[in-house]
Design an enzyme around this catalytic site. Sequence first.
Site: not given
Ligand code: XIL
Length: 504
Positions: A280, A393
């Site tokens: 990101e 994701e």
């Molecule tokens: C999220 C997790 O799912 C949560 O449990 C945590 O509180 C915050 O992070 N993009 C990403 C992930 O790359 O690491 C994130 O994961 C969701 C968005």
Amino acid sequence: MRTLAWMQCCLLCVTVAMAQDRSASDPQESPEKLAGTWHCQFETPFGVQTYHLHFTEDDRGGTTANAEVESGDQTREVQFSDVKRRGDSISFAEVRQFGEREFRIDYQAELQGRDLLVSRSFGERGGQESTATREPPKPVPAASTEPVVEVEIDRLIKDAFKDSFLIGMAGDLPTRYSDAELKLAAEHFGSITPENCMKPERIHPAENRWQFEQSDALVNWARKNGMTVHGHTLVWHAQTPNWFFEGDDSETIKQRMKNHIETLVGHYKGQVQSWDVVNEAISDGGDAKTAETEHLRDSNWLRALGPDFLTLAFKYARQADPDAVLYYNDYNIESGPKHASSLVLLKRLLDQGAPIDAVGIQGHWRSGRVPFDDIEKAITDYASLGLKVSITELDVTIRGESGGQFGRRRFRSSAPPSLEDLNAQAEDYAKLFAIFEKHQNVIERVSFWGLNDRRTWRRGQHPLLFDANNHPKPAYAAIVRESGPSGGDEASVPSGQIEVEDGE
Ligand code: XIL
């Protein structure tokens, strides 16, 4: 003690409710006051939490704030700190201790008519809003464990796509997962991404402290169950402790990054097959002008090391494990100015000799609003740079009422989604997988962000393939159908027949 406090609070509520009834018939009556008891609810990964908030004014004009918080069958007392009152609004903080870690939640509450709008923030982890009222909420009825609709599946998703790409999931398995969930994970998925336990704040909380226990357990469990591991994530603006950036000396900060990557990637060399090296790095939004630039996010990494931080991270990762597949991973990079910026950035990294192999399109989408055409174009754009692509994701939240979108609303119900919404979601998933299949020569892996609609960061929005009780949803059947007719050489879904290794 607790019962007494609760009875007092109910008594107070009755009194307030009576006062409210009077004011309803008399428009001249003064508006609502902050003091007294309010009730609101927040959806959390551990279920709905009900806050019974109490604000008390003392003689000197100060305000104290405390609460009873109900969560499942537990109640905890909270004394809020940093209470600050300004007219019709109040702010306060809840500090929770989990082992050695302190977790702070900042609250802001503001009167609006007869309601109190409460928002809370978890720092970089985001926030939530809820509308508090004077009346306590009705108890949440125990949710049915029956699926909304019985879904028959005749093939495992990982088998259906075995000639195209890997199918994965995210979670910090096996710790705190039930046997049924572990079985589900091992049965249906071929790859696992640690959801939180490999993030810098968890695995490297202080310069001289590494916590490998949970991720070692994950890697062992994955190996015993024949799953690959995708490491997540090395360099990110969030969930990264401040010690990395202390002192403002860029050479020291660069060494800390190097040490972090060398130690972590080196620790799992040969066991973690791929890594999100940088996560990101591109800013949100943007316009025609920023589309011509990398539009990098104003992060601690960028401030300390400049735009070279990405190239450095990839080089350190390659040195630490020459065989690992290295990813740049981001969300919304498939569309609009952010997509254009991603191409500018990736071209520069390749020109600079950054050893980058693949792009991760995170894939956090909403049913009814999935940008199919953008996704397909982005996959081919990245492929034309010579990069592989994974959907890293994936989750498609359900829209509208039954999706329980977060926002300013009254108490949220844990109602199951409607069949209509489940079918719309299934259609979106099927279309997505048709695109992924078409580009199987470029796509390495499609990983869901979570396991089921209970083990998801979008809880209440029903985004995944299994419901909260592990029943397959229409989306599962639609995706598998999309992969074509069953070849006959694959096992049909052997529910209950897979042995899960415990990873010890
Ligand atoms: C999220 C997790 O799912 C949560 O449990 C945590 O509180 C915050 O992070 N993009 C990403 C992930 O790359 O690491 C994130 O994961 C969701 C968005």
